[in-house]
Design a protein around this motif. Sequence first.
Motif, PDB file in Angstrom:
ATOM      1  N   LEU A 146       0.873  -1.176   0.000  1.00 55.10           N
ATOM      2  CA  LEU A 146       0.000   0.000   0.000  1.00 55.10           C
ATOM      3  C   LEU A 146       0.907   1.223   0.000  1.00 55.10           C
ATOM      4  CD1 LEU A 146      -2.759  -1.128   2.504  1.00 55.10           C
ATOM      5  CD2 LEU A 146      -2.706  -1.316   0.008  1.00 55.10           C
ATOM      6  N   TRP A 204       1.871   5.020  -2.252  1.00 53.34           N
ATOM      7  CA  TRP A 204       1.425   6.077  -3.171  1.00 53.34           C
ATOM      8  C   TRP A 204       1.673   5.673  -4.631  1.00 53.34           C
ATOM      9  CZ3 TRP A 204       3.958   9.490  -6.569  1.00 53.34           C
ATOM     10  CH2 TRP A 204       3.222  10.617  -6.946  1.00 53.34           C
ATOM     11  N   VAL A 211      -3.472   3.161  -5.159  1.00 55.89           N
ATOM     12  CA  VAL A 211      -4.620   2.557  -4.463  1.00 55.89           C
ATOM     13  C   VAL A 211      -5.572   3.627  -3.937  1.00 55.89           C
ATOM     14  CG1 VAL A 211      -5.326   0.914  -2.671  1.00 55.89           C
ATOM     15  CG2 VAL A 211      -3.174   0.597  -3.851  1.00 55.89           C
ATOM     16  N   ASP A 212      -5.037   4.819  -3.631  1.00 51.09           N
ATOM     17  CA  ASP A 212      -5.901   5.917  -3.178  1.00 51.09           C
ATOM     18  C   ASP A 212      -6.931   6.249  -4.262  1.00 51.09           C
ATOM     19  OD1 ASP A 212      -3.647   6.630  -4.671  1.00 51.09           O
ATOM     20  OD2 ASP A 212      -3.588   8.671  -3.915  1.00 51.09           O
ATOM     21  N   ASP A 229       1.207   1.748   3.869  1.00 50.94           N
ATOM     22  CA  ASP A 229       0.763   3.057   4.337  1.00 50.94           C
ATOM     23  C   ASP A 229      -0.553   2.978   5.127  1.00 50.94           C
ATOM     24  OD1 ASP A 229       1.067   6.225   3.323  1.00 50.94           O
ATOM     25  OD2 ASP A 229      -0.978   5.601   3.836  1.00 50.94           O
ATOM     26  N   ILE A 277      -3.741   4.696   3.584  1.00 49.78           N
ATOM     27  CA  ILE A 277      -4.362   3.944   2.478  1.00 49.78           C
ATOM     28  C   ILE A 277      -5.106   2.731   3.049  1.00 49.78           C
ATOM     29  CG2 ILE A 277      -3.970   2.735   0.294  1.00 49.78           C
ATOM     30  CD1 ILE A 277      -1.454   4.446  -0.101  1.00 49.78           C
ATOM     31  N   THR A 333      -5.240  -6.017   5.279  1.00 44.37           N
ATOM     32  CA  THR A 333      -4.232  -4.979   5.066  1.00 44.37           C
ATOM     33  C   THR A 333      -2.857  -5.346   5.648  1.00 44.37           C
ATOM     34  OG1 THR A 333      -5.151  -3.853   6.983  1.00 44.37           O
ATOM     35  CG2 THR A 333      -5.860  -3.059   4.832  1.00 44.37           C
TER      36      THR A 333
END
Length: 520
Positions: free
Chosen positions: A330, A332, A336-337, A361, A364, A383
């Motif tokens: 996860l 940037w 995924v954002d 992250d 996220i 996650t």
Amino acid sequence: MSSTKGIFKALENLISDSQTSKPLKILIVAVESAPYASVGGFSSVIAYLSKELKRLGHDVRIFMPKFGFIDEQKYGLKLVKEGLKVPTDFPENPYLICNVKTSFSNNVQTYFLENQEYYELRANVYGYSDDPTRWALLSRGVLEFIRSGEFVPDIIHCNDWHTGIVSNYLKTMYKEDKILSEIPTIFTIHNLAIQGNFDHWHVAELDMDDGRSAVASFFDERLNKQNFMRRGILYSDAVNTVSKTYSKEILSPEFGQGLDKLLLELRSKLYGIVNGLDYEEFNPETDKLIEKNYDINSLELRLENKISLQKEFGLKESLETPIFGFVGRLDWQKGVDMLVKVLENVMKNFDVQFVEVGGGDGGIADMLRNLQRQFPDKVGVHTHLNFALSRSLFSGCDIILYPSRFEPCGIVQLEAMRYGALPLVRKVGGLADTVEDVNSVDGTGTGFVFNDFDEFSLYGQIVRAIELYRNKVLWRKLQRNVMKKDFSWGYSAKEYERLYLRANSLKNTESLNITIDRPI
Ligand code: GLC
């Protein structure tokens, strides 16, 4: 320059065909390698590339830190060198004393640099404020190890910023050393975005490192500001990235992470070799981690994995509902954002499901958990990194999503294809090199590809995939297309073989145009 290069290439082609049969002694230096330490796809590249090079007849060995969590009993580690003295360049504390241990996996020998303070007592691979010291110790440690005569390679292959200063040390401090000065180095960039223990976009002008000063001592604050990535590019005899497209993208300001000018200047030694996948390890026919084994001729069995995946994540059991998946860090980089925002709309309008496996992250991860709370019977998230669950996902989901902002190679799309899931990707880096957009008229192609990093483009491709999924005959054909693709390491390992020979020629004929401000 360019005509010299042309002659060179022609010569190499001639030479390489006859020489590749000559076994090379290769030492791969990396922070992670599977199965000993795995944080990301990087560790499997190191392990499986080595395995394939070994299969081609080379004497390939790996050099990495002996982290405390590496189980000595389980892997049968043996001591090969006791009391290796690694110079620190710091007069008050001139040496760090290390041991070197060894073990075999997949027929490949790995050396572990052992040091209590810097590796043994740390619970994680990365994330310490003194990481530059830890990787300087690895970089200088490998050179001292070679000097000890235990294993003298024909080539040193370094990976990512952690080992960027190996070639820097070699071309400066060790340039008179009889053994080391003869050995060419190659440097593989897996991710240009991480260049040291700092955010390279926010470095004060005074702290900018042009890479030409001497490597600072282990305990000097300046070491934390030195750009190991830049130095790896500057001093290595050949440099490559993990796909052809990424090797070209990084010559532009958009993807160059502030190093595009340097890379343009040095492009005559820059290459691109796409990563492979280990087809023995990743095989739906034999994989013990999945519910039901299957192959290209028994794809109907795959549906059992689909149901099992739905059960595992508490989703509605339905064979008609397409399952989208995401596996990976996860980060940037991975987009995924944006994906979560788009999925919110998709979930409201279509009968689809989404399953995620992978950590990183925290922000996220929260976005994903929030999505799951909104659509509890349509969305499942885990996650955290989990290899077994990832396999369940590859074998049971229909489409793998990969909307990266940039992607040096990406391995998950290769894994998914091997298991008959179609990738939906942004056309960048290795994703552009490995996924071909579907043509629904003639049933060719291997996935869904969009160009621009924006919500509309991603949404459009998701809707397209949902529509095509309804056409069972076409979908089966597309699944066969992806499963027929061969991304095993064979081809890429041969390319590395050629690169090793090239690095040797480049070392001997092209002198580096670098002035060092303080010759050592
Ligand atoms: C990095 C890159 C990824 C690549 C991997 C292995 O994690 O982000 O694209 O596949 O390294 O080379």
